[in-house]
Design a protein around this motif. Structure first.
Motif, mmCIF file in Angstrom:
data_model
loop_
_atom_site.group_PDB
_atom_site.id
_atom_site.type_symbol
_atom_site.label_atom_id
_atom_site.label_comp_id
_atom_site.label_asym_id
_atom_site.label_seq_id
_atom_site.Cartn_x
_atom_site.Cartn_y
_atom_site.Cartn_z
ATOM 1 N N ASN A 174 0.829 -1.213 0.000
ATOM 2 C CA ASN A 174 0.000 0.000 0.000
ATOM 3 C C ASN A 174 0.861 1.260 0.000
ATOM 4 O O ASN A 174 0.547 2.250 -0.687
ATOM 5 N N GLU A 175 1.953 1.234 0.766
ATOM 6 C CA GLU A 175 2.849 2.382 0.768
ATOM 7 C C GLU A 175 3.521 2.544 -0.595
ATOM 8 O O GLU A 175 3.717 3.678 -1.085
ATOM 9 N N THR A 176 3.857 1.445 -1.210
ATOM 10 C CA THR A 176 4.456 1.507 -2.547
ATOM 11 C C THR A 176 3.449 2.064 -3.553
ATOM 12 O O THR A 176 3.804 2.831 -4.464
ATOM 13 N N PHE A 177 2.179 1.668 -3.384
ATOM 14 C CA PHE A 177 1.130 2.192 -4.268
ATOM 15 C C PHE A 177 0.980 3.702 -4.100
ATOM 16 O O PHE A 177 0.822 4.451 -5.068
ATOM 17 N N LYS A 178 1.028 4.166 -2.832
ATOM 18 C CA LYS A 178 0.914 5.602 -2.598
ATOM 19 C C LYS A 178 2.078 6.359 -3.214
ATOM 20 O O LYS A 178 1.930 7.512 -3.651
ATOM 21 N N ALA A 179 3.233 5.685 -3.254
ATOM 22 C CA ALA A 179 4.411 6.339 -3.843
ATOM 23 C C ALA A 179 4.391 6.265 -5.358
ATOM 24 O O ALA A 179 5.276 6.848 -6.026
ATOM 25 N N GLY A 180 3.428 5.519 -5.911
ATOM 26 C CA GLY A 180 3.298 5.423 -7.349
ATOM 27 C C GLY A 180 4.117 4.335 -7.984
ATOM 28 O O GLY A 180 4.228 4.305 -9.222
ATOM 29 N N PHE A 181 4.638 3.402 -7.193
ATOM 30 C CA PHE A 181 5.467 2.330 -7.751
ATOM 31 C C PHE A 181 4.727 0.974 -7.784
ATOM 32 O O PHE A 181 5.347 -0.044 -8.070
ATOM 33 N N ALA A 182 3.446 0.963 -7.455
ATOM 34 C CA ALA A 182 2.642 -0.276 -7.506
ATOM 35 C C ALA A 182 1.245 0.081 -7.970
ATOM 36 O O ALA A 182 0.785 1.220 -7.830
ATOM 37 N N GLU A 183 0.568 -0.934 -8.492
ATOM 38 C CA GLU A 183 -0.782 -0.730 -8.961
ATOM 39 C C GLU A 183 -1.788 -0.996 -7.838
ATOM 40 O O GLU A 183 -1.517 -1.716 -6.888
ATOM 41 N N LYS A 184 -2.948 -0.345 -8.014
ATOM 42 C CA LYS A 184 -4.008 -0.564 -7.037
ATOM 43 C C LYS A 184 -4.466 -2.021 -7.045
ATOM 44 O O LYS A 184 -4.888 -2.575 -6.021
ATOM 45 N N LEU A 185 -4.372 -2.663 -8.214
ATOM 46 C CA LEU A 185 -4.764 -4.058 -8.327
ATOM 47 C C LEU A 185 -3.923 -4.955 -7.408
ATOM 48 O O LEU A 185 -4.423 -5.932 -6.848
ATOM 49 N N ASP A 186 -2.652 -4.596 -7.235
ATOM 50 C CA ASP A 186 -1.790 -5.377 -6.347
ATOM 51 C C ASP A 186 -2.271 -5.290 -4.909
ATOM 52 O O ASP A 186 -2.291 -6.282 -4.169
ATOM 53 N N VAL A 187 -2.685 -4.066 -4.512
ATOM 54 C CA VAL A 187 -3.202 -3.893 -3.145
ATOM 55 C C VAL A 187 -4.497 -4.658 -2.968
ATOM 56 O O VAL A 187 -4.729 -5.315 -1.941
ATOM 57 N N GLN A 188 -5.368 -4.642 -3.943
ATOM 58 C CA GLN A 188 -6.650 -5.326 -3.847
ATOM 59 C C GLN A 188 -6.488 -6.836 -3.785
ATOM 60 O O GLN A 188 -7.214 -7.533 -3.067
ATOM 61 N N ARG A 189 -5.545 -7.367 -4.537
ATOM 62 C CA ARG A 189 -5.297 -8.813 -4.465
ATOM 63 C C ARG A 189 -4.866 -9.220 -3.056
ATOM 64 O O ARG A 189 -5.338 -10.232 -2.504
ATOM 65 N N LEU A 190 -3.966 -8.450 -2.492
ATOM 66 C CA LEU A 190 -3.508 -8.768 -1.136
ATOM 67 C C LEU A 190 -4.627 -8.576 -0.122
ATOM 68 O O LEU A 190 -4.712 -9.336 0.870
ATOM 69 N N GLN A 191 -5.504 -7.592 -0.364
ATOM 70 C CA GLN A 191 -6.619 -7.383 0.551
ATOM 71 C C GLN A 191 -7.588 -8.569 0.516
ATOM 72 O O GLN A 191 -8.078 -9.026 1.556
ATOM 73 N N VAL A 192 -7.860 -9.059 -0.709
ATOM 74 C CA VAL A 192 -8.713 -10.246 -0.836
ATOM 75 C C VAL A 192 -8.071 -11.437 -0.136
ATOM 76 O O VAL A 192 -8.733 -12.222 0.568
ATOM 77 N N GLN A 193 -6.737 -11.560 -0.329
ATOM 78 C CA GLN A 193 -6.019 -12.664 0.308
ATOM 79 C C GLN A 193 -6.116 -12.572 1.834
ATOM 80 O O GLN A 193 -6.325 -13.570 2.516
ATOM 81 N N ARG A 194 -5.987 -11.352 2.350
ATOM 82 C CA ARG A 194 -6.052 -11.170 3.809
ATOM 83 C C ARG A 194 -7.452 -11.472 4.334
ATOM 84 O O ARG A 194 -7.607 -12.100 5.391
#
Length: 563
Positions: free
Chosen positions: A233-253
């Motif tokens: 999520n921090e990487t996404f905020k910095a613009g180095f990751a996609e929101k889709l990556d955060v959502q996948r991990l959220q679903v996993q959690r």
């Protein structure tokens, strides 16, 4: 006496053929464990040994079984009491408001009537003042018919005491022998119930350990995934990751949290099952003191005991493939014996060495069947003893009385009592007797012949049950051995898969953190890791349960639970 003995001998009747299909256990030591703990206000510390000891002392089903054992001892006392003196006292009072009458022939007591003879000469002599002696003559008369006469008085009483002592009875002598055997049978039934409780508590305890360990592992997985999610999520905020990556991990959690909640409920259910198997109140909090690592078995030594090779090394931890050292049956052809053992092992049965080391007497069912066979023999002897005579010594003493009035009956006047005019007026009289009673059965319509036939057939049925029981024990021994070996193989494989899945997940996380791996790769690796963890703990539980079943099949469960 004979009926009581028959009840004793047939009390185990429904279980005479039970070993052919009953659950199989093994002999338990007669002494009770000394490690039982008592419920406390807080958490009650509980090891496997303590859980087993508490269950043996407090499980309601076991307490009921021990009541049955006490009932058996009471039945034995009932049988023995037939040989002691039997004393009884009786008393009764009767109002004969209508006395029974009997016909009495009074004419038989003396016939005819008498008359005085008076002649004219006697009259003349009397008139002249002389003394005249008159004579009597018997005159013929009509016979008097029998007359009704009532014997006794309206009120009558009786009191007496009698004693009898059995001097000889073949059935009683056999009953004395059967009493001890019957008590032993009740004790063995209690032992079998204790063994079943040990099995149930052990499996429930292992289930709780596995569930608790898996819950802790899921908690660590959630923490690790939370860390990855935060970093992503921090990487996404910095613009180095996609929101889709955060959502996948959220679903996993989210899925992992749901799985954690399910595991929490299953753990609570496992604890509740353990309390039930122990006979412990559900409101009592417990703290398991044993760890899963202590419960794990030495797979290498266990494989050597089973005579099974490791799937990876070929023979346990050392690769030597050791087997039990029991004495093998003598054979003139060693090569043929070895080939036969190999074929037997491939079929899942015991080899010659393993069969030689196995002792059927370790199984409580075998000992119980021997006791039932002894009871069947005594039952046969008891039925044959019905042809023997029965001798008793008897004695009685009492008093009987009668009177016209109820109050007069209870005056209890003895032989020295006199009425006002001096006549004896005793109303109670004593009586007594001693004797022997000999009862000799002569002919009963061939009844004894047929009951002896039934007892003989019952004895033969039990003898046939020994072979069925041996086959059942052999089958369970082979099944438990095969199941345990398979479970060890699966556990080894799942442990290897778990290590590989853990390494893959670790590398995937590092690659993702370094920017050379994808988020999808991390999610996939975490999913496979959780699947490997689930499979590993399932295999671990299967090994522990298979070990319990194996110990039960070989007659070592009770002793193993105390170690």
């Amino acid at each position: 006496m004979k009926n009581n003995l028959r009840v004793l001998l047939l009390a185990a009747g429904p279980g005479l053929l039970a070993p052919a299909g009953a659950a199989l256990a093994q002999t338990a030591p007669a002494s009770q464990p000394a490690l039982a703990v008592q419920p406390t206000a807080g958490n009650m510390p509980l090891s496997l040994q303590q859980a087993v000891a508490y269950a043996i002392q407090n499980k309601p089903t076991l307490l009921a079984t021990r009541l049955g054992e006490q009932t058996a001892r009471a039945k034995v006392g009932e049988i023995r009491s037939a040989g002691l003196p039997q004393v009884s006292v009786a008393a009764n009072v009767a109002d004969n408001f209508k006395l029974q009458k009997s016909l009495v022939d009074f004419g038989a007591l003396g016939g005819g009537s008498s008359a005085t003879t008076l002649t004219p000469a006697d009259i003349t002599a009397a008139q002249s003042g002389r003394t005249v002696n008159l004579g009597t003559v018997s005159l013929p008369s009509e016979p008097v018919p029998p007359q009704a006469f009532a014997f006794g008085l309206q009120w009558a009483g009786n009191t007496s005491a009698s004693v009898s002592q059995l001097l000889f009875d073949g059935a009683y002598l056999i009953g004395l022998k059967a009493a001890k055997v019957y008590e032993q049978l009740a004790q063995k039934q209690t032992q079998q119930a204790e063994i079943d409780v040990v099995e149930q508590v052990s499996k429930a305890y292992y289930s709780t350990l596995v569930a608790r360990e898996r819950l802790q592992l899921l908690s660590r997985n959630v923490q690790r995934l939370d860390t990855i999610l935060y970093q992503t999520n921090e990487t996404f905020k910095a613009g180095f990751a996609e929101k889709l990556d955060v959502q996948r991990l959220q679903v996993q959690r989210n899925n992992l949290v749901v799985e954690q909640q399910k595991a929490q409920r299953l753990t609570e259910l496992s604890v509740a099952l353990l309390k039930f198997q122990m006979g412990l109140d559900q409101s009592q909090q417990v703290q398991l003191t044993d760890s899963l690592s202590n419960a794990l078995v030495d797979a290498g030594s266990l494989r050597q005991r089973l005579g099974a090779a490791s799937p990876t090394t070929g023979g346990g931890v050392s690769g030597l493939g050791g087997v039990p050292t029991g004495t093998a049956p003598a054979s003139t052809n060693t090569a043929d014996q070895r080939q036969q053992d190999q074929q037997t092992a491939l079929s899942g049965a015991r080899t010659g060495q393993l069969a030689a080391a196995f002792n059927y007497n370790n199984r409580i069912e075998f000992s119980t069947l021997e006791t039932q066979q002894a009871l069947a023999g005594l039952d046969l002897a008891n039925r044959r003893a019905g042809a023997y005579p029965r001798l008793l010594a008897t004695a009685a003493y009492g008093f009987s009385g009668s009177a016209k009035e109820a109050g007069d009956l209870f005056a209890f006047r003895g032989p020295d009592s006199r009425s006002s005019n001096g006549f004896p007026n005793q109303n109670w009289f004593g009586f007594g007797n001693v004797g022997l009673s000999l009862q000799i059965p002569v002919f009963d319509g061939f009844r004894r012949k047929y009951v002896v036939q039934q007892a003989r057939i019952q004895q033969q049925t039990i003898e046939r049950g020994f072979e069925t029981l041996r086959q059942s024990i052999d089958l369970q021994d082979a099944q438990s051995r095969t199941t345990l070996i398979n479970a060890l193989d699966v556990l080894d494989n799942q442990k290897a898969n778990l290590d590989l899945a853990g390494e893959v997940a670790r590398v995937s996380r590092i690659k993702f953190q370094e920017g050379v791996g994808s988020n999808l790769e991390v999610v996939t690796a975490e999913t496979e890791l959780r699947s490997a963890q689930t499979n590993y703990y399932a295999a671990l539980y299967d090994v522990l349960v298979a070990k319990v079943d194996r110990d039960k099949a070989t007659g070592e469960l009770y002793s193993q639970a105390q170690k």
